[in-house]
Enzyme design. Sequence first.
Site, short mmCIF file in Angstrom:
data_model
loop_
_atom_site.label_atom_id
_atom_site.label_comp_id
_atom_site.label_asym_id
_atom_site.label_seq_id
_atom_site.Cartn_x
_atom_site.Cartn_y
_atom_site.Cartn_z
N CYS A 2 -38.79 -49.04 -11.00
CA CYS A 2 -39.92 -49.56 -11.77
C CYS A 2 -41.24 -49.18 -11.10
CB CYS A 2 -39.83 -51.07 -11.87
SG CYS A 2 -38.35 -51.69 -12.66
N ARG A 27 -39.47 -41.95 -10.57
CA ARG A 27 -38.65 -43.09 -10.19
C ARG A 27 -37.57 -43.40 -11.22
NH1 ARG A 27 -41.31 -47.80 -7.42
NH2 ARG A 27 -42.57 -46.94 -5.75
N TRP A 74 -37.11 -50.13 -15.25
CA TRP A 74 -35.70 -49.79 -15.21
C TRP A 74 -34.94 -51.11 -15.36
CZ3 TRP A 74 -33.57 -44.82 -14.37
CH2 TRP A 74 -32.16 -44.80 -14.37
N ASN A 98 -41.56 -55.79 -10.37
CA ASN A 98 -40.45 -55.00 -9.83
C ASN A 98 -39.54 -55.94 -9.05
OD1 ASN A 98 -41.74 -52.75 -10.81
ND2 ASN A 98 -42.35 -51.95 -8.81
N GLY A 99 -38.23 -55.70 -9.10
CA GLY A 99 -37.30 -56.48 -8.28
C GLY A 99 -36.49 -57.46 -9.09
N GLU A 479 -20.75 -45.40 10.77
CA GLU A 479 -22.04 -44.96 10.24
C GLU A 479 -23.15 -45.16 11.27
OE1 GLU A 479 -25.33 -43.99 7.68
OE2 GLU A 479 -23.29 -43.31 8.01
N LYS A 483 -25.53 -42.19 12.66
CA LYS A 483 -27.00 -42.22 12.57
C LYS A 483 -27.64 -41.95 13.92
CE LYS A 483 -27.99 -42.70 8.38
NZ LYS A 483 -26.85 -41.79 8.19
N GLU A 486 -27.21 -38.30 14.81
CA GLU A 486 -27.97 -37.40 13.95
C GLU A 486 -29.42 -37.26 14.37
OE1 GLU A 486 -26.56 -37.40 9.37
OE2 GLU A 486 -27.15 -39.36 10.13
N HIS A 502 -6.99 -49.26 23.30
CA HIS A 502 -6.11 -48.11 23.16
C HIS A 502 -6.79 -46.80 23.58
CE1 HIS A 502 -2.90 -50.35 21.20
NE2 HIS A 502 -3.84 -50.99 20.53
N LYS A 602 -30.23 -31.49 4.36
CA LYS A 602 -30.06 -32.65 3.50
C LYS A 602 -28.84 -32.52 2.60
CE LYS A 602 -31.20 -36.63 1.80
NZ LYS A 602 -30.93 -37.82 2.62
#
Length: 607
Positions: A2, A27, A74, A98-99, A479, A483, A486, A502, A602
């Site tokens: 939005c 958007r 949206w 928005n939200g 993850e 990160k 990266e 282990h 990317k």
Amino acid sequence: MCGIVGILGKSAVADHLLESLRRLEYRGYDSAGVATLEDGHLEVCRAEGKLRHLEQKLQKHPLKGHIGIGHTRWATHGKPSERNAHPHATKRVAVVHNGIIENFRELKQDLIDLGVSFRSDTDTEVVAQLVDRELLAGRDPVAAVAAVLPRLKGAFALAFLFDGKDDLLVAARRGSPLAIGYGRGEMFLGSDAIALGTLTDRIAYLEEGDWAVLTREGVTIRDETGAQVKRTVQKVPAGALLVDKGNHRHFMAKEIYEQPEVMSYAFGHYLDLANEKVAVPELPFDLDSVRSISITACGTALYAGAVAEYWIEQFARIPVSTDIASEFRYRETPLEPGGVTIVISQSGETADTLASLRYAKACGQKVVAVVNVPTSTIAREADMVLPTLAGPEIGVASTKAFTCQLATLACLAVALGRASGRLAEDDERRLVRAFMEVPRLMTEALKLAPEIEVLARTLAKARDVLYLGRGTNYPLALEGALKLKEISYIHAEGYAGGELKHGPIALIDEKMPVVVIAPHDRIFEKTVSNMEEVAARGGKIILVTDPKGAEAAHVDAVQKLILPEMSPAVCPMVYAIPVQLIAYHTAVIMGTDVDQPRNLAKSVTVE
């Protein structure tokens, strides 16, 4: 997502509102509208579909007001339609939003009990009606908004226009961004600097919890305590570029902070929030004949799939196997015709994931694609497409694309559970309520940034870091380690907590930081045992938990990052925020190229 625009101008503003909304078209949206004051009275024009439909209506019935607000929507609450488009207005106030307002249902019922009638299916109209009631009670517009804001629960950005007030806009942000633009005898408001690029080159960004009163003379900004504050005014290039860092040093930071907003749209798209049900499109397969599901992806998307494996098995009781796309495609996994393969890709062009899709289709599988680019090759070749609605992601290290993948997969898992008959209606309702809280919980998680920035100064000195988690927090540990690798170039590994003894425990010494992701859940005590093993060997523990976990963990920790209590089903989405911030702030201290780390691209479109 939005878009919001507001203008206090010297001449008719409708055309400028339209032009600013066009700058926010990237958007995505499904309807649009503007409101202005004509001879001091509110006039609203709205249209379903693209901005050209709104423009055509304005050509037939021009709005000549010198003050106005505009919005591209949206859909979250209520299907795309003119009646659900913004602005929403009473005789006294118009609002764009928005939200998600989490507690709209309770607030709406209170208003209905007072005799208020509603004309839309949205949560936004509740805000307009609440302010209207305060105005009817005799409050002035600023006081009316100030009285309503504390009653709203959720993540949102709001802009208000008032009948008879030709020199007043009021705005507020909690979880969704807003920028203030400064002109000469004019003032502007927008979702970001992009919206205001043709109007001004002087921008200030509201901070979390701020609300602002705009007149043509300037703006008064107050923080969430009501104290008057100043926000830095920045000079931005005239005609700001489509991609803009906003008030952030890096795109990655901006994208981390956008997550409460984009998650609102992802959940709004896949949930019927008014009825507390999932609203995933019709499945292109007969679930009764599906004996197992395969999930395949690369990198961060793979870890989103690994979380989904837990969810699908829990909610739908269907066995799931998650596999790296580059292995899946060459291992020639036996796949049954009529089975289901889920492929996940931010770009929708990932070479190994695309090849896996084609292999699955050749085996007679139905393929569900979870992608951020609905026009991509993967989306075109899949049997079912679930767009993640994260919006453009510029930073190479995925952040908001990851959490939007999680949101989409969580809704799919619930849909599979309901379709299989193994998830009760009451459980579905409970999960939908938990999902609605995620944007607000993410906003709370972002408040840990100052603590994490201090912590990062220690992590930046480490050569190796371990991440531990159990259940759905095990993929999040993977993850987190990815990160950190990266963007900071520090070696890091993620492990399931039960695997510590282990092998990885051999690495623990007094120089080894260990990030433990452990909300207080049914397996929390097992994780505490792992922490005790680390502490006994001098490891530096960083515990990411909730208040109950912080109290129950009787183990010395270098630092405890404490998040609010929440449903276990949403922990991976919210706990992703501190995991991302740890990597980001460590990389900033290390001085690396955060947005474009070395050797990475990317979109990986080659093997």
